[in-house]
Each structure stands twice: as structure tokens, then as C-alpha cells.
Design a protein around this motif. Structure first.
Motif, short mmCIF file in Angstrom:
data_model
loop_
_atom_site.label_atom_id
_atom_site.label_comp_id
_atom_site.label_asym_id
_atom_site.label_seq_id
_atom_site.Cartn_x
_atom_site.Cartn_y
_atom_site.Cartn_z
N UNK A 184 0.79 -1.23 0.00
CA UNK A 184 0.00 0.00 0.00
C UNK A 184 0.83 1.28 0.00
N UNK A 185 2.00 1.27 0.67
CA UNK A 185 2.83 2.48 0.72
C UNK A 185 3.40 2.79 -0.66
N UNK A 186 3.96 1.77 -1.30
CA UNK A 186 4.52 1.96 -2.65
C UNK A 186 3.43 2.33 -3.64
N UNK A 187 2.27 1.69 -3.52
CA UNK A 187 1.15 2.00 -4.42
C UNK A 187 0.69 3.43 -4.26
N UNK A 188 0.57 3.89 -3.01
CA UNK A 188 0.15 5.28 -2.75
C UNK A 188 1.17 6.26 -3.31
N UNK A 189 2.47 5.93 -3.14
CA UNK A 189 3.53 6.80 -3.65
C UNK A 189 3.51 6.83 -5.17
N UNK A 190 3.25 5.68 -5.80
CA UNK A 190 3.17 5.63 -7.26
C UNK A 190 1.99 6.45 -7.75
N UNK A 191 0.86 6.33 -7.11
CA UNK A 191 -0.32 7.10 -7.51
C UNK A 191 -0.07 8.60 -7.35
N UNK A 192 0.60 8.97 -6.26
CA UNK A 192 0.92 10.38 -6.05
C UNK A 192 1.88 10.87 -7.12
N UNK A 193 2.89 10.07 -7.46
CA UNK A 193 3.87 10.43 -8.47
C UNK A 193 3.20 10.64 -9.83
N UNK A 194 2.20 9.82 -10.12
CA UNK A 194 1.51 9.88 -11.40
C UNK A 194 0.40 10.92 -11.42
N UNK A 195 0.21 11.61 -10.29
CA UNK A 195 -0.82 12.64 -10.22
C UNK A 195 -2.23 12.10 -10.10
N UNK A 196 -2.35 10.89 -9.53
CA UNK A 196 -3.64 10.26 -9.38
C UNK A 196 -4.18 10.50 -7.97
N UNK A 197 -5.49 10.32 -7.82
CA UNK A 197 -6.05 10.26 -6.48
C UNK A 197 -5.68 8.92 -5.87
N UNK A 198 -5.36 8.93 -4.59
CA UNK A 198 -5.02 7.68 -3.91
C UNK A 198 -6.29 6.95 -3.48
N UNK A 199 -6.34 5.66 -3.77
CA UNK A 199 -7.56 4.90 -3.53
C UNK A 199 -7.42 3.83 -2.46
N UNK A 200 -6.26 3.79 -1.79
CA UNK A 200 -6.07 2.80 -0.72
C UNK A 200 -5.73 1.42 -1.21
N UNK A 201 -5.44 1.26 -2.50
CA UNK A 201 -5.12 -0.07 -3.02
C UNK A 201 -3.84 -0.61 -2.40
#
Length: 221
Positions: A184-201
Motif C-alpha cells: 500500500x505504501x509503494x502503491x500510494x507513492x506511485x499514484x501520487x507520483x503519477x498525479x492520481x487520487x489515492x484509492x487505498x489499493x
């Protein structure tokens, strides 16, 4: 490791009818993959009669039936498999497709919108750098992995998924703990890097993988 066109009701109905036949090529694939046990879950990360991973099941619309393939019916699993086959070809089941004689034709790889909100992907034109752009399918397979490795500056090793060495390099780029595991931490960081909303995946889900593929294409990777 899935065009927005949908089939007419008659074609879709025919596909479902043939999928419901007593024994067909998908049963042969399932016999090879799982002993034809459509509810199998051995804890190895592959589920159901056709041994879907969670990410592939979700990417090709399985989520509208069940959270993972082993909770879905045989016909539902076959329908998702048809969508997978249309995009990935028989190689999605590299050993068992050969044993079963699976082809796009006999597997009824019809054009579908597999996930309701997740349209099947369109091939992309070559990028301006001359590299052929990734198909936006939300699946991190060998081509997306190779492009990710190119972007990160690590050796392209022919892996068909993001292996631990690539993940460590990605985590270093994202500035998170480098443990080689996508959680979840890496996924949230990836989503943030890509300019996405974080969805808790807790993993790179469909929308994250699609955004990554679009990002890599924009970089000419």
C-alpha cells in the motif's frame, strides 16, 4: 501477465451459450491448470479453474462477478478468460493453451467491454521517439516491465513482471522504503507520483497500471 467496442446482444449471447457447453476448449485448459476445479484456491496467488491472478481477473472485468476468480461461476470465469484471450492471446496460459489447443477462434475471444468501467485497450501508435507505445491494458506484463526498467535506468532482464530488483529501483525513485515489495505504501507513492487520487489499493491495480502505461508512453519509453 486486457476498443471500447462492445458486441451486440446476439453475439454476446452466443458466446455465453457456447461457454456453457458441457465440455469445450476452456475445460481442457482448466483440466491442465487446475484439474478442472473452478473453485480452487491453493494460496499460491492463482485462482479458479483457469488460474487467474487477482490483477488479471480485475483488469478484464472479473470484479463485476466476484473479488477473485474462485468465487465466480465457471461461465463467468470463461467469459473473463475470453476477454483476456482477445488481448493477450493464448500465451496468457503459456503451457496449458498448447496442451488444450486453445486459439483466439475456438476460445471465442469476442470483442467485449470486460469491466463495465474498464474498456478493453486500443493499440497505441509508435511514439515520437520511434518506440512502439504500450497498449493501455492495465496489465503489467513483459512490455510494461521492460519500459519501466528503461525509465528507471535498470537492466532490462526480460522479466514478465516487476521483479524485486525493479521494484527496489522504483521505490528509490518514489522515495519510499526499498523492500522490493509492492504494498500500500509503494502503491500510494506511485499514484501520487503519477498525479492520481489515492484509492487505498494494496497493489498496482488497474487504474494505477493504466496511468503508469500512459506515463511511460508520454516519456517515449
Amino acid at each position: 501477465m486486457a476498443s471500447a467496442a462492445t458486441v451486440g446482444a446476439g453475439l454476446a449471447g452466443a458466446a455465453h451459450a457456447k461457454a456453457s457447453a458441457p465440455y469445450n476448449v476452456w475445460d481442457r485448459v482448466a483440466t491442465c491448470e487446475s484439474g478442472n476445479n473452478w473453485s480452487i484456491n491453493t494460496g499460491n496467488g492463482f485462482y479458479g479453474g483457469l488460474q487467474f491472478t487477482h490483477s488479471t481477473w480485475q483488469a478484464f472485468g472479473g470484479g463485476k462477478y466476484a473479488s477473485d476468480a474462485h468465487y465466480a461461476t465457471r461461465d463467468q470465469q470463461i467469459y473473463v478468460a475470453q476477454a483476456t484471450l482477445r488481448v493477450q492471446g493464448p500465451g496468457a496460459w503459456p503451457v496449458c493453451s498448447k496442451r488444450a489447443g486453445l486459439t483466439r477462434a475456438n476460445g471465442l475471444a469476442v470483442h467485449v467491454n470486460p469491466g463495465g468501467g474498464n474498456p478493453a485497450p486500443k493499440p497505441q501508435p509508435p511514439s515520437r521517439s520511434g518506440h512502439r507505445a504500450l497498449v493501455i491494458d492495465g496489465i503489467i506484463g513483459p512490455l510494461t516491465t521492460r519500459s519501466t526498467q528503461h525509465w528507471l535506468g535498470v537492466r532490462q532482464d526480460g522479466a514478465n513482471h516487476l521483479n524485486s530488483r525493479t521494484i527496489v529501483a522504483l521505490q528509490a525513485r518514489l522515495g519510499v522504503h526499498q523492500d522490493g515489495v509492492i504494498g500500500p505504501v509503494t502503491t500510494a507513492a506511485m499514484q501520487r507520483y503519477l498525479g492520481m487520487s489515492r484509492d487505498g489499493a494494496s497493489h498496482f491495480n488497474y487504474r494505477t497500471a493504466v496511468s503508469l502505461q500512459n506515463y511511460l508512453n508520454s516519456k517515449g519509453m
